[in-house]
Design an enzyme around this catalytic site. Structure first.
Site, PDB file in Angstrom:
ATOM      1  N   GLY A 196       5.796  18.914  50.846  1.00 37.52           N
ATOM      2  CA  GLY A 196       4.462  18.372  51.067  1.00 37.52           C
ATOM      3  C   GLY A 196       4.156  18.242  52.553  1.00 37.52           C
ATOM      4  O   GLY A 196       4.927  18.692  53.412  1.00 37.52           O
ATOM      5  N   ASP A 221      -9.963  16.801  47.904  1.00 35.91           N
ATOM      6  CA  ASP A 221      -9.110  17.985  48.056  1.00 35.91           C
ATOM      7  C   ASP A 221      -8.861  18.626  46.697  1.00 35.91           C
ATOM      8  O   ASP A 221      -7.736  19.038  46.382  1.00 35.91           O
ATOM      9  CB  ASP A 221      -7.790  17.590  48.718  1.00 35.91           C
TER      10      ASP A 221
END
Length: 888
Positions: A638, A751
């Site tokens: 991530g 997002d």
């Protein structure tokens, strides 16, 4: 009412700085608006001139002069002339605003910024002065304690040598000299401590009642002058923008009404009342009486000791104080009318401090019966007054000493007779009676100074009241006295008893909020490495507290966070050299015992903060222990760290764990935990579920349900050849259902894309990755547009940084395009900047092959340029659900 009475606290100071920062931003906004208005006025003026020129062509082009004498033509000519006058007036006013009004606004901005800095620097200076004197008191007290300990050691050593060596010897003389030097140092430090306390008390009172109020009052006056100038600038703007038409007159009247509501005297009235706080708390400086408990009454709290050891230093100090006082008075007399009130207040406070210190010295001399010390006075040690001999320099004090010596000599003779007559008797009595007789004799002993003058030999045996040994009756009854310190100029009284005070706190008698027998990690009020912002969110009531761990300069420190005075205060747990923990009070072997003591005693953590521990804040149910997880395989990466497949030890459940690298800045750690804070309150089959967060130690982790299918984007690309239309529609329906749920919770995802959705084992789509999400109806980006997914983001968010749930609708349209494009990249062949440009020009992506027309029409509705024209997610879900039902 105003700054000087309402804003003395730290919170008031910070609020005042915040208010000024907001006003500076407002000035900057006004400046930008004025520049835009000037540009518009000039453009409008040019447009009017062009209209006038165009209208005048009609008349000049009439070659046959058919309009000569026409009233309509004359009226039109007059209209054009007036229109040209309006254009000229607009340009003139714009020039005035640019050259005068805008310049005044810029000057006001600069002066206001300068005034803010001056206030902050001055406030920091006087606050630092108060802080320094407080620290000096603490240091001087520590020095006092050190000298006191040295004095006790030298006294004990002398007592031991005195009993062993008897009447004399070089060793005894050396020990006696060291003891006397220790006494001298102790007396000097004592005097310095007393005078420093006086200075600290005066400085504190000056800071609280004079310096700080004067600074605040002066700053308020300057701010009101700025407000007056500000009002004049707005009046000038209103005057220059005043037009003759009714519409503009009405607008201008409303503007003037708003401007006229500005009253400099009332500008900060509501502000000061809102942030009203109690005046600065009085800081009490008092002599610690425990420091002089073991000095046989020879050193008195808050009283200078004037004796043969200190007379010269006291005289020198008094001379120095008188010189400084004279200088201060001269400086004060030289002050002119232009001298600021703050400077005069400082001189007055310094004068009061010097006078108070001189009063302490004069009081010490008055206690001795003399108004002031004679010049060059030399006070010898007590043992130098042998046989009552006195020199001329000691005349002011010899009467007191002779009186004392006479009383002591008579008492010593009586003790000698009693000792000789009872010598045999003591040898015959029982040990208990012997001890009693010894104690009585000891209580009748003379001062140590007198005994040094006439020493006698004694043997050392156990159980003496002074040294732990009892007197040998065969050698005569005697006592090793308590002190060898030179006495103040007063009658010396034998020390017949001493008091020892002890204080202990039994932790087991308190209401336990934790246990010192278990690890700190097991305490419910220990929140590990939870970031400071998360801690502030948890502390809501007065007295709420918790303990957390932080890293400063690569060192790990424990921090106590307390809600007090409406704000969160944070105290670093201090570690002593012995490895114990404390704040300002006693030290404890464990942090648990320290917190228990602070909680149950009701004492402030620090006297300066006044913060008291009342309610421990337990960890939230979703805060897990790092040790509860067993990391298995790395399954991804991530923005902040790696993603692992893991197993919960408590339930044996397989989970997904996002980790945050230890080295990332604290700001990124806060953003990392934001996803967990948002997810913890959501429960929907199409939203990935949060199991908990781990903040007990580094690295911090977010624990979520394990969705075995991986990301939707990868799933689409890997299964592109065998994806059925029905399955694609169901994926669109799943995401619409999840987004409908988020919209009902006022959550903006920001997002939404195929890469941020997961596919479960039964092909259910779950929305994930809430790192950019916000729980607001409308969110304005204030920290730049970095790392924004350009091709998935709505135009209003890209252009103005304005996010709403309708921005997620735009992203949903792109997501559905990805689903039907089977993992294709949006706007193929276009860079981010080119795609953004094309969108603003009206371009929309064509439908991927095989896309139902109803779904493409829904995409186009999601891509409406104006957000209010887009459907909401409840409408989208209904549409997609209906389309799915048609494709069975």
């Amino acid at each position: 009412m105003g700054f000087s009475t309402n804003l003395q606290s730290r919170g008031g100071h910070e609020a005042l700085l915040g208010r000024q920062d907001a006003e500076l931003r407002l000035l900057e906004t006004m400046r930008r608006c004025l520049l835009t208005k000037l540009r518009c006025d000039r453009d409008y003026s040019s447009a009017l001139c062009a209209v006038t020129a165009q209208g005048q062509k009609v008349e000049r082009g009439d070659e046959n002069n058919y309009l000569t004498g026409s009233l309509v033509a004359q009226a039109w000519k007059g209209v054009l002339e007036e229109l040209e006058n309006v254009a000229k007036l607009l340009k003139i006013n714009a020039d005035i605003v640019e050259k005068e009004t805008l310049e005044k606004l810029n000057t006001l901005y600069i002066e206001k910024k300068k005034a803010r800095k001056t206030y902050q620097d001055e406030h920091t200076r006087i606050s630092l002065q108060m802080s320094n004197i407080t620290e000096e008191v603490t240091r001087k007290k520590a020095e006092y304690q050190k000298q006191l300990e040295n004095y006790r050691q030298m006294r004990s050593r002398f007592e031991d040598h005195y009993f062993k060596s008897g009447r004399g010897g070089r060793k005894l003389d050396d020990v006696r000299d060291k003891y006397q030097r220790a006494c001298r140092k102790l007396h000097l430090v004592h005097n310095e401590y007393v005078l420093l306390l006086v200075e600290a008390e005066e400085n504190e009172q000056s800071f609280r009642t004079t310096l700080l109020p004067a600074l605040l009052q002066q700053h308020q006056a300057s701010q009101e002058l700025f407000v007056k100038s500000w009002r004049n600038i707005m009046r000038e703007i209103a005057r220059l923008w005043n037009f003759a038409s009714k519409e503009f007159v009405d607008i201008n009247n409303r503007v003037e009404v708003h401007v006229e509501t500005i009253k400099p005297a009332d500008e900060y009235k509501d502000f000061a009342e809102k942030h009203k706080s109690v005046p600065t708390e009085v800081v009490r400086f008092s002599f610690d009486s425990s420091l002089v408990e073991d000095t046989s009454g020879k050193l008195q709290p808050n009283l200078l000791t004037v004796d043969n050891l200190t007379i010269e230093s006291v005289q020198a100090k008094m001379a120095d104080l008188e010189t400084r006082l004279k200088e201060v008075k001269e400086r004060k007399a030289a002050c002119t009318q232009e001298t600021s009130e703050l400077t005069l207040s400082g001189l007055s406070c310094e004068e009061c401090t010097l006078n108070r210190q001189l009063d302490v010295i004069h009081k010490a001399f008055n206690e001795l019966g003399c108004e002031e010390p004679p010049a060059g006075c030399d006070l010898p040690l007590d043992h130098s007054f042998e046989n009552g001999n006195v020199n001329d320099n000691q005349v002011p004090f010899h009467n007191l000493y002779l009186t004392r010596q006479l009383a002591i000599s008579k008492k010593f003779d009586s003790i000698k007779k009693a000792r000789n007559s009872s010598k045999t008797l003591i040898n015959d009595v029982s040990p208990m009676k012997r001890s009693s007789l010894t104690q009585q004799s000891l209580n009748s002993s003379t001062s140590l100074v007198d005994m040094l003058r006439k020493p006698f030999r004694r043997k050392s045996v156990p159980n003496s009241p002074v040294t732990g040994r009892s007197a040998d009756p065969s050698s005569g009854v005697g006592q090793c006295p308590d002190d060898l310190e030179p006495q103040p100029l007063s009658l010396i009284v034998p020390d017949t008893h001493s008091h020892t005070r002890s204080r202990s706190v039994s932790l087991h008698s308190l209401n336990v909020i934790g246990s010192s027998t278990r690890s700190l990690v097991d305490e419910e009020w220990f929140h590990g490495v939870l970031p400071r912002e998360e801690v502030v969110r948890l502390l809501t009531r007065e007295g709420d507290f918790l303990v957390r761990e932080t890293t400063r300069n690569t060192e790990h420190e424990m921090v106590l966070s307390v809600c007090w005075g409406g704000v969160s205060k944070h105290f670093i747990v201090q570690t002593t050299q012995e490895g114990q923990y404390r704040f300002e009070g006693p030290a404890f072997p464990t942090i648990q015992e320290l917190i228990l003591y602070q909680h149950q005693s009701g004492l402030p953590v620090t006297s300066r903060s006044g913060a008291v521990l009342r309610q421990p804040i337990a960890r939230e149910v979703w805060e897990l222990n790092n040790d509860d997880l067993l990391l298995l395989d790395k399954i991804g990466r991530g923005n902040f760290g790696d993603v692992y497949k893991a197993r919960l030890r408590t339930t044996n459940q397989e989970v997904a764990v996002k980790t945050c690298r230890v080295t990332v800045p604290d700001e990124h750690k806060r953003k990392f935990l934001q996803e967990g804070r948002i997810l913890k309150q959501y429960d929907h089959p199409n939203i990935v579920k949060l199991i908990g967060i781990c903040v007990q130690k580094q690295p911090i982790m977010i624990v979520m349900e394990l969705v075995v299918g991986g990301s939707l984007l990868t799933f689409l690309r890997n299964n592109a050849t065998n994806l059925a239309l029905k399955q694609q529609l169901l994926m669109c329906k799943d995401t619409a259902a999840g987004m409908r749920y988020l919209e009902s919770k006022n959550c903006i995802h920001r997002d939404l894309a195929a890469r941020n959705c997961l596919v479960s084992s039964d092909n259910t789509v779950k929305i994930s990755d809430f790192g950019m999400s916000r729980e607001e109806e409308e969110y304005i980006v204030s920290d730049g547009m970095k790392q924004i997914p350009i091709k998935w983001t709505a135009p209003e968010a890209l252009n103005f940084g304005k996010y709403t749930s309708l921005c997620d609708v735009w992203s949903y349209g792109v997501l559905t395009w990805e689903i039907f494009a089977k993992g294709g990249t949006p706007y193929p062949g276009y860079s981010n900047s080119k795609a953004r440009e094309k969108i603003d020009q009206g371009y929309r992506m064509p439908a991927p092959d095989g896309t139902p027309n109803e779904m493409y029409q829904l995409m186009l509705r999601c891509w409406e340029y104006q957000p209010e024209n887009r459907p909401h997610f409840d409408q989208i879900f209904s549409i997609v659900d209906k389309i799915c039902s048609n494709y069975r």
